[in-house]
Design an enzyme around this catalytic site. Structure first.
Site, PDB file in Angstrom:
ATOM      1  N   ASN A  37       0.741  -1.100  -0.136  1.00 11.44           N
ATOM      2  CA  ASN A  37       0.038   0.173   0.094  1.00 11.44           C
ATOM      3  C   ASN A  37       1.062   1.199   0.035  1.00 11.44           C
ATOM      4  O   ASN A  37       0.435   2.252  -0.733  1.00 11.44           O
ATOM      5  CB  ASN A  37      -0.932   0.129   1.257  1.00 11.44           C
ATOM      6  CG  ASN A  37      -2.111  -0.828   1.389  1.00 11.44           C
ATOM      7  OD1 ASN A  37      -2.286  -1.574   0.088  1.00 11.44           O
ATOM      8  ND2 ASN A  37      -2.542  -1.403   2.530  1.00 11.44           N
ATOM      9  N   ASN A  92       2.392  -0.955  13.075  1.00 14.89           N
ATOM     10  CA  ASN A  92       1.430  -1.686  12.762  1.00 14.89           C
ATOM     11  C   ASN A  92       1.323  -3.104  13.509  1.00 14.89           C
ATOM     12  O   ASN A  92       1.144  -4.127  12.812  1.00 14.89           O
ATOM     13  CB  ASN A  92       1.803  -2.231  10.974  1.00 14.89           C
ATOM     14  CG  ASN A  92       0.984  -1.428   9.986  1.00 14.89           C
ATOM     15  OD1 ASN A  92       0.079  -0.749  10.492  1.00 14.89           O
ATOM     16  ND2 ASN A  92       1.535  -1.426   8.749  1.00 14.89           N
ATOM     17  N   TYR A  93       0.983  -2.928  14.774  1.00 11.16           N
ATOM     18  CA  TYR A  93       0.523  -4.298  15.626  1.00 11.16           C
ATOM     19  C   TYR A  93      -0.746  -4.952  14.893  1.00 11.16           C
ATOM     20  O   TYR A  93      -1.674  -4.339  14.861  1.00 11.16           O
ATOM     21  CB  TYR A  93       0.446  -3.794  16.938  1.00 11.16           C
ATOM     22  CG  TYR A  93       0.220  -5.004  17.904  1.00 11.16           C
ATOM     23  CD1 TYR A  93       0.964  -6.132  18.095  1.00 11.16           C
ATOM     24  CD2 TYR A  93      -1.276  -5.291  18.541  1.00 11.16           C
ATOM     25  CE1 TYR A  93       0.951  -7.134  18.751  1.00 11.16           C
ATOM     26  CE2 TYR A  93      -1.384  -6.284  19.100  1.00 11.16           C
ATOM     27  CZ  TYR A  93      -0.397  -7.152  19.216  1.00 11.16           C
ATOM     28  OH  TYR A  93      -0.713  -8.443  20.157  1.00 11.16           O
ATOM     29  N   SER A 135       0.403   4.279  16.130  1.00 14.97           N
ATOM     30  CA  SER A 135      -0.790   5.012  16.755  1.00 14.97           C
ATOM     31  C   SER A 135      -0.579   5.023  18.182  1.00 14.97           C
ATOM     32  O   SER A 135       0.298   4.370  18.621  1.00 14.97           O
ATOM     33  CB  SER A 135      -2.031   4.303  16.215  1.00 14.97           C
ATOM     34  OG  SER A 135      -1.743   2.789  16.286  1.00 14.97           O
ATOM     35  N   ALA A 190      -9.009  10.779  13.815  1.00 17.06           N
ATOM     36  CA  ALA A 190      -9.748  11.931  13.365  1.00 17.06           C
ATOM     37  C   ALA A 190      -9.017  13.085  14.160  1.00 17.06           C
ATOM     38  O   ALA A 190      -9.471  14.287  13.695  1.00 17.06           O
ATOM     39  CB  ALA A 190     -11.055  11.783  13.907  1.00 17.06           C
ATOM     40  N   GLY A 250      -6.007   1.123   5.665  1.00 19.67           N
ATOM     41  CA  GLY A 250      -4.953   1.282   4.775  1.00 19.67           C
ATOM     42  C   GLY A 250      -4.630   2.796   5.133  1.00 19.67           C
ATOM     43  O   GLY A 250      -4.012   3.745   4.554  1.00 19.67           O
ATOM     44  N   ALA A 251      -5.548   3.309   6.120  1.00 17.67           N
ATOM     45  CA  ALA A 251      -5.252   4.658   6.528  1.00 17.67           C
ATOM     46  C   ALA A 251      -3.965   5.253   6.839  1.00 17.67           C
ATOM     47  O   ALA A 251      -3.154   6.042   6.412  1.00 17.67           O
ATOM     48  CB  ALA A 251      -6.418   5.199   7.403  1.00 17.67           C
ATOM     49  N   ASP A 274      -1.220   3.485   6.231  1.00 23.76           N
ATOM     50  CA  ASP A 274      -0.073   3.311   5.222  1.00 23.76           C
ATOM     51  C   ASP A 274      -0.376   4.499   4.247  1.00 23.76           C
ATOM     52  O   ASP A 274       0.853   4.790   3.788  1.00 23.76           O
ATOM     53  CB  ASP A 274      -0.375   1.921   4.152  1.00 23.76           C
ATOM     54  CG  ASP A 274      -0.621   0.693   5.232  1.00 23.76           C
ATOM     55  OD1 ASP A 274       0.040   0.677   5.986  1.00 23.76           O
ATOM     56  OD2 ASP A 274      -1.287   0.107   5.022  1.00 23.76           O
TER      57      ASP A 274
HETATM   58  O1  CKP Z   1      -2.646  -0.083   9.127  1.00 23.56           O
HETATM   59  P1  CKP Z   1      -3.234  -0.009   7.773  1.00 23.56           P
HETATM   60  O2  CKP Z   1      -4.827  -0.054   8.085  1.00 23.56           O
HETATM   61  O3  CKP Z   1      -2.989   1.201   6.885  1.00 23.56           O
HETATM   62  O4  CKP Z   1      -2.801  -1.456   7.056  1.00 23.56           O
HETATM   63  C1  CKP Z   1      -3.669  -2.166   6.342  1.00 23.56           C
HETATM   64  C2  CKP Z   1      -3.095  -3.216   5.717  1.00 23.56           C
HETATM   65  O5  CKP Z   1      -1.096  -5.432   5.626  1.00 23.56           O
HETATM   66  C3  CKP Z   1      -3.874  -4.146   4.772  1.00 23.56           C
HETATM   67  O6  CKP Z   1      -3.828  -3.951   3.601  1.00 23.56           O
HETATM   68  C4  CKP Z   1      -3.729  -5.613   5.289  1.00 23.56           C
HETATM   69  O7  CKP Z   1      -3.365  -6.428   4.247  1.00 23.56           O
HETATM   70  C5  CKP Z   1      -2.573  -5.639   6.201  1.00 23.56           C
HETATM   71  O8  CKP Z   1      -2.595  -4.155   6.809  1.00 23.56           O
HETATM   72  C6  CKP Z   1      -2.298  -6.675   7.303  1.00 23.56           C
HETATM   73  O9  CKP Z   1      -1.646  -7.475   7.075  1.00 23.56           O
HETATM   74  O10 CKP Z   1      -3.014  -6.181   8.113  1.00 23.56           O
HETATM   75 MG    MG Z   2      -1.326   0.823  10.203  1.00 19.54          MG
END
Ligand code: CKP
Ligand code: MG
Length: 311
Positions: free
Chosen positions: A36, A164-165, A192, A227, A253-254, A256
């Site tokens: 992403n 990204n936990y 976050s 927000a 995806g927000a 990323d």
């Molecule tokens: O932290 P985000 O919501 O931006 O991440 C979303 C992505 O890779 C999503 O595309 C998903 O495939 C992932 O995080 C994951 O492995 O959870």
């Molecule tokens: Mg994330």
């Protein structure tokens, strides 16, 4: 010279518009936090490469076609004839609440190893982006990420790390044990507020965590406030920008998108405030549309959401 190299697992995401248990049609999309980010940068005109492993079948082909269509360099992707591409099911429960279920154990992406990363690291890049998802996938993926941050440090390539936990992949204790040392190699750490305790031995207090990271050599600590916008901690102090108000329809995806916006601003030489503004602008694009990356802007679209703020 590549602007950005990113490494991780790309997934096929199957989306339903209602509860999965009720069945019905699914739509097929590319997902994966690092891919992403690569797409976000490529849309803005940067040279972005994604490296990882995909299956040697139709699903692997789908992942590659999507990335290539978005202008992401896939030269270093390896096809794994033995393992499948990981899947993710996304079910919509309410307009803005969706639930994710992974089928990724034993996937090609999870089998990533150090050898997969030698060529892309040797090719060089202005930035290396990693996320805390990859080291959670397998021991070999964890070793690969650890090797990559050290190789980047030796070649002078700045690293950004998005925490990204993912609770479905590992415990907070395991994540903390792996991500805290890893964060010390990063130049930018993105988290976050509920992820701060995973990158420093300083509890969850934001100031204490940021202070510890800056002391260990991180130059910018980015804290996403949803927000409420985002804050950046640097040696010069703390700076906050508000979010761009939009109606959120899909928040996956927000993070990323936010990271892609920040890194794009970095590559363009913007100052911290403008980097943050571009980051929250991309976050707004991501949440305002469906899909993990489909709604991300091209460069000429940046002003659609924020006018001058995003430019
Ligand atoms: O932290 P985000 O919501 O931006 O991440 C979303 C992505 O890779 C999503 O595309 C998903 O495939 C992932 O995080 C994951 O492995 O959870
Ligand atoms: Mg994330």
């Amino acid at each position: 010279q590549r602007d950005l190299l990113t490494v991780g697992e790309a997934l096929v995401s199957l989306r339903s518009s209602g509860p999965l248990a009720a069945g019905g049609p699914l739509s097929m999309h590319l997902a994966g936090a690092e891919s992403n980010v690569a797409i976000g940068l490529a849309r803005l005109g940067h040279r972005a490469a994604w490296a990882g492993r995909v299956s040697d079948d139709e699903l692997g082909e789908f992942v590659l076609r999507q990335l290539r269509a978005e202008g992401v360099d896939t030269t270093d992707v390896r096809r794994d004839p033995q393992r499948p591409t990981g899947l993710m099911f996304l079910e919509r429960r309410t307009a803005d609440v969706s639930r994710v279920r992974y089928h990724r154990a034993g996937s090609a992406g999870a089998a990533l190893d150090v050898d997969d990363l030698r060529a892309p690291l040797a090719a060089g890049a202005r930035l290396l982006h990693l996320s805390g998802i990859t080291p959670a996938l397998s021991a070999s993926a964890r070793d690969a990420v650890t090797w990559a941050v050290r190789a980047a440090a030796e070649s002078g390539i700045p690293v950004s790390l998005d925490v990204n936990y993912r609770a479905g992949l590992w415990s907070r204790a395991d994540a903390r044990a792996t991500l805290t040392p890893l964060a010390g190699y990063a130049s930018v750490v993105v988290a976050s507020t509920d992820e701060l305790d995973l990158v420093a031995g300083a509890g969850a207090d934001e100031r204490a965590v940021a202070t510890d990271l800056l002391r260990r050599g991180v130059s910018t600590v980015l804290v996403k406030l949803g927000a409420d916008g985002a804050r950046a901690w640097t040696a010069d102090g703390v700076e906050q920008v508000p979010a761009v108000p939009v109606t959120a329809v899909d928040t996956v995806g927000a993070g990323d998108a936010f990271t892609a916006g920040y890194l794009s601003g970095h590559l363009d030489g913007l100052d911290l405030t403008d980097r943050l503004r571009r980051a929250v602008a991309l976050g707004a694009f991501a949440v305002a549309g469906h899909g993990d990356w489909e709604g991300l802007p091209r460069r000429d679209e940046l002003s659609l959401i924020t006018g001058s703020a995003a430019g």
